[in-house]
Design a protein around this motif. Structure first.
Motif, short mmCIF file in Angstrom:
data_model
loop_
_atom_site.label_atom_id
_atom_site.label_comp_id
_atom_site.label_asym_id
_atom_site.label_seq_id
_atom_site.Cartn_x
_atom_site.Cartn_y
_atom_site.Cartn_z
N GLU A 101 5.62 7.06 -0.18
CA GLU A 101 6.28 5.86 0.35
C GLU A 101 5.37 4.65 0.11
O GLU A 101 4.15 4.75 0.20
CB GLU A 101 6.51 6.06 1.86
CG GLU A 101 7.26 4.92 2.54
CD GLU A 101 7.75 5.31 3.95
OE1 GLU A 101 7.91 6.52 4.23
OE2 GLU A 101 7.96 4.40 4.77
N MET A 102 5.99 3.54 -0.22
CA MET A 102 5.24 2.28 -0.38
C MET A 102 5.69 1.30 0.69
O MET A 102 6.87 1.22 1.00
CB MET A 102 5.50 1.69 -1.78
CG MET A 102 4.77 0.37 -2.01
SD MET A 102 4.92 -0.22 -3.72
CE MET A 102 6.62 -0.79 -3.74
N HIS A 103 4.73 0.57 1.24
CA HIS A 103 5.04 -0.48 2.22
C HIS A 103 4.61 -1.83 1.67
O HIS A 103 3.47 -1.98 1.23
CB HIS A 103 4.29 -0.21 3.53
CG HIS A 103 4.78 1.01 4.26
ND1 HIS A 103 4.02 1.72 5.16
CD2 HIS A 103 5.99 1.63 4.20
CE1 HIS A 103 4.74 2.74 5.63
NE2 HIS A 103 5.93 2.71 5.05
N ILE A 104 5.53 -2.77 1.70
CA ILE A 104 5.18 -4.15 1.33
C ILE A 104 5.18 -4.96 2.63
O ILE A 104 6.22 -5.11 3.29
CB ILE A 104 6.16 -4.76 0.31
CG1 ILE A 104 6.40 -3.79 -0.86
CG2 ILE A 104 5.62 -6.09 -0.20
CD1 ILE A 104 7.34 -4.31 -1.93
N LEU B 278 10.96 4.59 -0.70
CA LEU B 278 10.68 6.03 -0.78
C LEU B 278 10.68 6.46 -2.25
O LEU B 278 11.49 5.98 -3.04
CB LEU B 278 11.75 6.81 -0.01
CG LEU B 278 11.83 6.48 1.48
CD1 LEU B 278 13.08 7.09 2.11
CD2 LEU B 278 10.59 6.94 2.22
N PHE B 279 9.77 7.36 -2.58
CA PHE B 279 9.63 7.84 -3.96
C PHE B 279 10.14 9.26 -4.11
O PHE B 279 9.91 10.11 -3.25
CB PHE B 279 8.17 7.82 -4.40
CG PHE B 279 7.59 6.44 -4.51
CD1 PHE B 279 7.88 5.62 -5.59
CD2 PHE B 279 6.74 5.96 -3.52
CE1 PHE B 279 7.35 4.35 -5.68
CE2 PHE B 279 6.21 4.69 -3.61
CZ PHE B 279 6.51 3.88 -4.69
N GLN B 280 10.77 9.49 -5.25
CA GLN B 280 11.09 10.84 -5.69
C GLN B 280 10.47 11.02 -7.07
O GLN B 280 10.10 10.04 -7.72
CB GLN B 280 12.60 11.04 -5.77
CG GLN B 280 13.26 11.12 -4.40
CD GLN B 280 14.75 11.37 -4.51
OE1 GLN B 280 15.51 10.46 -4.78
NE2 GLN B 280 15.15 12.60 -4.30
N VAL B 281 10.37 12.27 -7.49
CA VAL B 281 9.76 12.55 -8.79
C VAL B 281 10.82 12.66 -9.87
O VAL B 281 11.80 13.38 -9.72
CB VAL B 281 8.92 13.84 -8.73
CG1 VAL B 281 8.42 14.24 -10.11
CG2 VAL B 281 7.74 13.64 -7.79
N GLY B 282 10.63 11.91 -10.96
CA GLY B 282 11.52 11.96 -12.12
C GLY B 282 10.79 12.52 -13.32
O GLY B 282 9.61 12.88 -13.25
N ALA B 283 11.50 12.59 -14.43
CA ALA B 283 10.96 13.24 -15.63
C ALA B 283 9.95 12.38 -16.38
O ALA B 283 9.11 12.88 -17.12
CB ALA B 283 12.11 13.62 -16.55
N HIS C 197 0.85 -1.20 0.00
CA HIS C 197 0.00 0.00 0.00
C HIS C 197 0.89 1.25 0.00
O HIS C 197 2.11 1.14 0.12
CB HIS C 197 -0.94 -0.01 1.21
CG HIS C 197 -0.20 0.04 2.51
ND1 HIS C 197 0.11 -1.08 3.23
CD2 HIS C 197 0.37 1.08 3.18
CE1 HIS C 197 0.80 -0.74 4.31
NE2 HIS C 197 0.98 0.56 4.31
N PHE C 198 0.25 2.39 -0.10
CA PHE C 198 1.00 3.65 -0.29
C PHE C 198 0.62 4.70 0.76
O PHE C 198 -0.47 4.68 1.31
CB PHE C 198 0.70 4.22 -1.69
CG PHE C 198 1.13 3.31 -2.81
CD1 PHE C 198 2.37 3.46 -3.41
CD2 PHE C 198 0.29 2.28 -3.25
CE1 PHE C 198 2.77 2.62 -4.44
CE2 PHE C 198 0.68 1.43 -4.28
CZ PHE C 198 1.92 1.60 -4.87
N HIS C 199 1.57 5.61 0.96
CA HIS C 199 1.32 6.82 1.76
C HIS C 199 1.76 8.00 0.91
O HIS C 199 2.82 7.96 0.29
CB HIS C 199 2.15 6.78 3.05
CG HIS C 199 1.81 5.61 3.94
ND1 HIS C 199 0.84 5.66 4.92
CD2 HIS C 199 2.30 4.34 3.96
CE1 HIS C 199 0.77 4.48 5.52
NE2 HIS C 199 1.64 3.65 4.96
N TRP C 200 0.97 9.04 0.88
CA TRP C 200 1.29 10.18 0.03
C TRP C 200 0.84 11.49 0.69
O TRP C 200 0.16 11.46 1.72
CB TRP C 200 0.66 10.01 -1.36
CG TRP C 200 -0.83 9.88 -1.36
CD1 TRP C 200 -1.73 10.89 -1.46
CD2 TRP C 200 -1.59 8.65 -1.26
NE1 TRP C 200 -3.01 10.38 -1.43
CE2 TRP C 200 -2.95 9.01 -1.31
CE3 TRP C 200 -1.26 7.30 -1.13
CZ2 TRP C 200 -3.99 8.07 -1.24
CZ3 TRP C 200 -2.29 6.36 -1.05
CH2 TRP C 200 -3.63 6.74 -1.11
#
Ligand SMILES: [Zn+2]
Length: 365
Positions: free
Chosen positions: A145-148, A174-179, A122-125
């Motif tokens: 962030e994604m949790h498995i 953890l997520f970052q934004v890319g192009a 699931h995800f947290h945003w």
């Protein structure tokens, strides 16, 4: 207390505790509604769920300079993560997050003292005004962030394992934004708008490995809790050092596609909790290299959630490396100048001798 929790646990799990929700087939939004009356707006959860006031809560801020390096921490190895298309996965919106059910044929076969089976991810945003990862690194909150979620195989089910000290293992990405769009996440993000609260949609199986960062051997490890009520302190956390990139469009989909009641489901992250006496371990040495790197070449960073240049996160180790590198460079340069100077003096001296010698020869002749 334990007996009471055992009695109410199925209801808690059924109504959207994001870290341990059971599969949607076992969910019922209205069951146990009284017991799951919590929200992200008011995070004073301890009054209804005393464990949320415990001293080993999650998420935390990871201070990379204070992490204890343990190179004996084994790399994580997965089994059965490459799911066949014929395997149907349930995607559901439980009012607190969007969750993808995972079959327990997926497991972590190596990396812990025991075997853990997958349950869900699931995800947290965040929102328009805030990033939304739960764990922060040196004070930086990443975009999402994604949790498995996995449970120890010996307890046979998530519900049984959730209250056992070694019951759960959650992997955090953890997520970052890319192009560019991250095509590996299309399976999930392209279906978000269909995930109506309380409903379940099916998506075909795919290779869950592709959702993970490439450097699985660089991670932080600590003991913590579920990040939602009832906040059981039974989670062995693994937070990968390497972030995964998704596009701004994909992040916006996560922020805006899901509804709970009449409002948009966003900002579903818990504030960081005190570390107290816990130790955060790192599987790699911060003095050699501890950059958070990006997995795909050619992506640029532009999410504004990382204050460091190009989205690369510098730690104490990097700073020391720069200082020592500069000092070494200066010393080497000074040495080179000294050697050149000496050489020139010697050569002048030699030329000088010849000059003196020649007139002497002339005088003789
Ligand atoms: Zn979670």
């Amino acid at each position: 207390m334990r007996r009471l929790l055992f009695l109410i646990l199925p209801q808690l799990l059924a109504t959207g505790t994001c870290d341990t929700s059971l599969g949607p087939q076992q969910e019922g939004k209205h069951e146990g509604e009284m017991l799951s009356h919590w929200s992200y707006e008011d995070q004073n959860w301890g009054k209804d769920y005393p464990l949320c006031n415990g001293n080993a809560q999650s998420p935390i801020n990871i201070d990379t300079g204070k992490a204890t390096v343990d190179k004996e921490l084994p790399s994580i190895t997965f089994e059965g993560y490459n799911l066949k298309e014929t395997e149907q996965l349930d995607l559901s919106n439980n009012g607190h997050t969007v969750q993808l059910s995972l079959p327990d044929s997926m497991s972590i076969s190596r990396g812990f003292k025991q075997k853990y089976l997958a349950s869900q991810l699931h995800f947290h945003w965040g929102s328009d005004t805030s990033p939304g990862a739960e764990h922060t690194v040196d004070g930086t909150q990443y975009a999402a962030e994604m949790h498995i979620v996995h449970f120890a195989a010996k307890y046979e089910s998530l519900a049984n394992a959730a209250q056992e000290a070694d019951g759960l293992a959650v992997l955090a990405i953890l997520f970052q934004v890319g192009a560019q769009d991250n095509k590996n996440y299309k399976h999930i993000f392209d279906k978000l708008q269909d995930a109506v609260e309380g409903a379940t949609i099916k998506i075909p199986g795919f290779d869950i490995n592709t959702l993970l960062p490439s450097q699985l051997y660089r991670f932080f490890r600590y003991n913590g809790s579920l990040t939602t009520p009832p906040c059981f302190q039974t989670v062995t956390w693994t937070v990968f050092n390497e972030t995964v990139l998704i596009s701004q469009v994909q992040l916006d989909k996560l922020k805006t596609s899901l509804k709970t009641g009449h409002r948009t489901l966003d900002s579903n992250f818990r504030q960081v909790q005190p570390l107290n006496r816990r130790i955060v371990f790192a599987s790699f040495s911060s003095l050699t290299s501890s950059r958070r790197i990006v997995p795909k070449a050619g992506f640029s960073e532009s999410d504004g959630t990382d204050n460091s240049a190009n989205g690369i996160h510098f730690t104490l180790g990097d700073t020391l490396a720069v200082i020592f590198g500069t000092l070494f460079g200066c010393t080497a340069l000074a040495f080179a100048i000294y050697v050149l100077k000496q050489k020139r003096q010697r050569s002048n001296a030699e030329r000088g001798q010849k000059v003196i010698y020649k007139p002497a020869a002339t005088m003789e002749s």
